[in-house]
Scaffold this motif. Structure first.
Motif, PDB file in Angstrom:
ATOM      1  N   MET A 163      12.168  10.753  -3.937  1.00 13.35           N
ATOM      2  CA  MET A 163      12.315   9.770  -2.857  1.00 13.35           C
ATOM      3  C   MET A 163      13.431   8.776  -3.148  1.00 13.35           C
ATOM      4  O   MET A 163      13.675   8.462  -4.298  1.00 13.35           O
ATOM      5  N   PRO A 164      14.021   8.223  -2.088  1.00 10.04           N
ATOM      6  CA  PRO A 164      14.852   7.038  -2.304  1.00 10.04           C
ATOM      7  C   PRO A 164      13.933   5.825  -2.507  1.00 10.04           C
ATOM      8  O   PRO A 164      12.792   5.840  -2.056  1.00 10.04           O
ATOM      9  N   HIS A 165      14.419   4.803  -3.227  1.00 10.29           N
ATOM     10  CA  HIS A 165      13.635   3.591  -3.442  1.00 10.29           C
ATOM     11  C   HIS A 165      14.558   2.382  -3.385  1.00 10.29           C
ATOM     12  O   HIS A 165      15.786   2.530  -3.440  1.00 10.29           O
ATOM     13  N   ASN A 166      13.976   1.203  -3.287  1.00 11.14           N
ATOM     14  CA  ASN A 166      14.757  -0.034  -3.374  1.00 11.14           C
ATOM     15  C   ASN A 166      13.883  -1.115  -3.981  1.00 11.14           C
ATOM     16  O   ASN A 166      12.779  -0.839  -4.458  1.00 11.14           O
ATOM     17  N   GLY A 203       2.208   2.255  -6.823  1.00 18.40           N
ATOM     18  CA  GLY A 203       2.416   1.481  -8.062  1.00 18.40           C
ATOM     19  C   GLY A 203       3.765   0.801  -8.178  1.00 18.40           C
ATOM     20  O   GLY A 203       4.126   0.314  -9.251  1.00 18.40           O
ATOM     21  N   MET A 204       4.504   0.717  -7.059  1.00 22.64           N
ATOM     22  CA  MET A 204       5.857   0.151  -7.151  1.00 22.64           C
ATOM     23  C   MET A 204       5.864  -1.369  -7.012  1.00 22.64           C
ATOM     24  O   MET A 204       6.253  -1.921  -5.975  1.00 22.64           O
ATOM     25  N   TYR A 205       5.428  -2.043  -8.071  1.00 21.20           N
ATOM     26  CA  TYR A 205       5.470  -3.505  -8.089  1.00 21.20           C
ATOM     27  C   TYR A 205       5.489  -3.992  -9.533  1.00 21.20           C
ATOM     28  O   TYR A 205       5.148  -3.255 -10.458  1.00 21.20           O
ATOM     29  N   HIS A 212       8.726  -5.631  -5.560  1.00 18.26           N
ATOM     30  CA  HIS A 212       8.107  -4.381  -5.109  1.00 18.26           C
ATOM     31  C   HIS A 212       9.123  -3.530  -4.371  1.00 18.26           C
ATOM     32  O   HIS A 212      10.181  -4.023  -3.966  1.00 18.26           O
ATOM     33  N   CYS A 213       8.797  -2.266  -4.196  1.00 17.65           N
ATOM     34  CA  CYS A 213       9.652  -1.392  -3.413  1.00 17.65           C
ATOM     35  C   CYS A 213       9.400  -1.680  -1.930  1.00 17.65           C
ATOM     36  O   CYS A 213       8.282  -2.004  -1.535  1.00 17.65           O
ATOM     37  N   ALA A 214      10.455  -1.592  -1.135  1.00 19.87           N
ATOM     38  CA  ALA A 214      10.299  -1.864   0.293  1.00 19.87           C
ATOM     39  C   ALA A 214      10.933  -0.747   1.118  1.00 19.87           C
ATOM     40  O   ALA A 214      11.492  -0.979   2.185  1.00 19.87           O
ATOM     41  N   THR A 215      10.830   0.470   0.596  1.00 24.01           N
ATOM     42  CA  THR A 215      11.347   1.628   1.312  1.00 24.01           C
ATOM     43  C   THR A 215      10.219   2.216   2.169  1.00 24.01           C
ATOM     44  O   THR A 215       9.080   2.295   1.706  1.00 24.01           O
ATOM     45  N   ALA A 216      10.542   2.597   3.375  1.00 23.42           N
ATOM     46  CA  ALA A 216       9.523   3.143   4.284  1.00 23.42           C
ATOM     47  C   ALA A 216       9.011   4.491   3.776  1.00 23.42           C
ATOM     48  O   ALA A 216       9.800   5.284   3.273  1.00 23.42           O
ATOM     49  N   MET A 231       3.020   2.883   1.353  1.00 21.16           N
ATOM     50  CA  MET A 231       2.819   4.019   0.453  1.00 21.16           C
ATOM     51  C   MET A 231       3.540   3.807  -0.881  1.00 21.16           C
ATOM     52  O   MET A 231       3.003   4.105  -1.948  1.00 21.16           O
ATOM     53  N   HIS A 232       4.771   3.269  -0.815  1.00 20.90           N
ATOM     54  CA  HIS A 232       5.509   3.030  -2.062  1.00 20.90           C
ATOM     55  C   HIS A 232       4.767   2.011  -2.932  1.00 20.90           C
ATOM     56  O   HIS A 232       4.682   2.174  -4.147  1.00 20.90           O
ATOM     57  N   ILE A 233       4.235   0.986  -2.285  1.00 17.55           N
ATOM     58  CA  ILE A 233       3.504  -0.027  -3.063  1.00 17.55           C
ATOM     59  C   ILE A 233       2.192   0.569  -3.579  1.00 17.55           C
ATOM     60  O   ILE A 233       1.826   0.372  -4.743  1.00 17.55           O
TER      61      ILE A 233
HETATM   62 CU    CU Z   1       9.863   3.146  -3.542  1.00 16.40          CU
END
Ligand code: CU
Length: 476
Positions: free
Chosen positions: A109-112, A164-166, A151-155, A159-161
């Motif tokens: 996936m892409p992430h930010n 575990g993306m934090y 945290h990640c804020a990719t659509a 789901m990204h959060i």
């Molecule tokens: Cu992400």
């Protein structure tokens, strides 16, 4: 005269600006540069010693990987730096942060990243949108001191959060934080799996449960086991402990509490005001709190979300193991266990009952054991010994119980925490030490072993005496 007035107004105005820049750190002078030391939970980088502001280069890599959310259960976590929560970042108010977000080539996936410490659109989200095998760079000035969630804020953001993306970034105020002896990093998160709590094997994400806000797991630091056993946080009597507490959510608000402690100081919601003598502090999803307390007596302190079913049934439990000298004035431990008869029941009867804890025959032992069971065990394990699925394991025909009588004695004597599998079901609760005498333990276990198709072991008080008392568990 007029000139003088203008000059002094101008002067005041300039002074005001200076004052503001000192508060916000926006005008601070940047000297040199350094690469940030990023640290995995439950540890944090050391306090910042330098007194000037600098350019801090942060290199954080997104890694998608499978890890255990509890014993025997694998989940695909999306991580900042390979851990949940992501690596801890520590900077100083007024620093210029040059952020390098890397997305590992193996990612799907892409992430930010959206850092709540950023003043600017999306907290950096748009500027840091990064495809697998790419790196994005952006910079921001740390204007305000505080403990901030990133945290990640990719659509789809939720789901990204949820995967575990934090993590947390601490922006120290110019004067730093008050010195303490131990600092730890704890972050709560709710997780949504297709299978129910403890269902073994690989478990995929369940979008429907996430939307309904019905988590399967609520845990600290990405796993029911992250702060247990060898991994329990540690402190010594007399030390001051600071916890940087975050909540990644995505959905739940945490009622963060440490059983057996009172927070001396709390930066509520990680702001600059400090409150004192707080029992439970609210940590919003996407928010944080900084708490510290001195530990005064040895034993286990228990970190929980005081929305308590989450603690005992969904995993939001962690331990701080405190070692050192007892202080019986602050906490005595159990001093006495007396028979209590509210109706002023006959003294004779009391005496008879006390005497009768020492059984003379096996039949007697089972009879006495049954009374102890009804009074001490049935509330959890149920009168029929069948337990409550998912909460209290069965004693009836329990493979775990029958396999090792010595281990069973230790459970009743010392209590039990951590994950166990009984008749194929995973349990991860807390069985308290109940403070029974050796005779009582022998009797109750003999009763249990002679009931419900168990394998008829006879337990003697001597056998119970031979099992060591585990000191650390005594203060539960
Ligand atoms: Cu992400």
């Amino acid at each position: 005269m007029f000139k003088y007035l203008v000059a002094s107004i101008l002067g005041l105005f300039l002074l005001g600006c200076l004052e503001q820049s000192k508060n916000q750190g926006s005008q601070s002078k940047i000297e040199g540069e350094e690469e940030a030391v990023l640290v995995e939970p439950p540890h944090v980088p050391p306090p910042i010693k330098r007194s000037h502001n600098t350019k801090v280069i942060v290199k954080l890599e997104v890694i998608e990987k499978k890890m255990n959310i509890t014993d025997g259960v694998e989940y695909t976590f999306w991580t900042f730096g390979g851990a949940v929560p992501g690596k801890f970042i520590r900077v100083k108010q007024g620093d210029l942060i040059e952020f390098h977000l890397r997305n590992n080539p193996s990612s799907k996936m892409p992430h930010n990243i959206d850092l709540h410490a950023v003043t600017g659109p999306g907290g950096g989200a748009v500027s840091s949108f990064t495809l697998p095998g790419h790196e994005s760079v952006f910079s921001f000035k740390a204007l305000k001191a505080g403990l901030f969630v990133y945290h990640c804020a990719t659509a789809p953001v939720g789901m990204h959060i949820a995967n575990g993306m934090y993590g947390l970034i601490l922006v120290e105020p110019p004067e730093g934080l008050v010195k303490v002896d131990k600092e730890y990093y704890v972050m709560q998160g709710d997780f949504y799996t297709k299978g129910k709590f403890g269902a073994q094997g690989y478990q995929p994400f369940d979008m429907e449960k996430a939307i309904d806000e019905k988590p399967t797991y609520v845990v600290f630091n990405g796993s029911t086991n992250s702060l247990k056993g060898d991994k329990a946080l540690k402190a010594e009597v007399g030390e001051r402990v600071r916890l940087f507490v975050g909540n990644g959510g995505p959905n739940l608000v945490s009622s963060f509490h440490v059983i057996g402690e009172i927070f001396d100081n709390v930066h509520r919601e990680a702001g600059s005001n400090v409150d004192h003598n707080i029992q439970t502090t609210l940590v919003p999803a996407g928010g944080a709190s900084i708490v510290d307390f001195q530990v005064d007596v040895p034993g286990n302190l228990i970190l929980v979300d005081h929305s308590i079913f989450r603690a005992f049934n969904k995993g939001a439990l962690g331990f701080i193991k405190v070692e050192g000298e007892e202080n019986k004035v602050i906490y005595s431990g159990k001093i006495e266990d007396n028979v209590y008869l509210p109706e002023g029941g006959a003294i004779q009867e009391v005496n008879e009952k006390e005497e009768r804890t020492i059984a003379k025959t096996l039949e007697d032992q089972i009879k006495l054991g049954k009374n102890i069971f009804v009074q001490n065990c049935a509330a959890c394990h149920q009168p029929d010994g069948k337990g409550v699925t998912g909460a209290f394991p069965p004693l009836a025909a329990s493979d775990w119980l029958n396999k090792d009588p010595k281990r069973a004695i230790s459970v009743v004597k010392n209590g039990l925490t951590g994950s166990i599998t009984v008749n194929g079901e995973v349990y991860n609760g807390v069985m308290p030490a109940l403070g029974l005498s050796n005779e009582q333990i022998a009797n109750v276990l003999t009763y249990v072993f002679h009931s419900w198709e168990n394998n008829k072991h006879i337990i003697t008080p001597q056998q119970v005496k031979a099992i060591p008392i585990e000191k650390a568990k005594e203060n539960h």
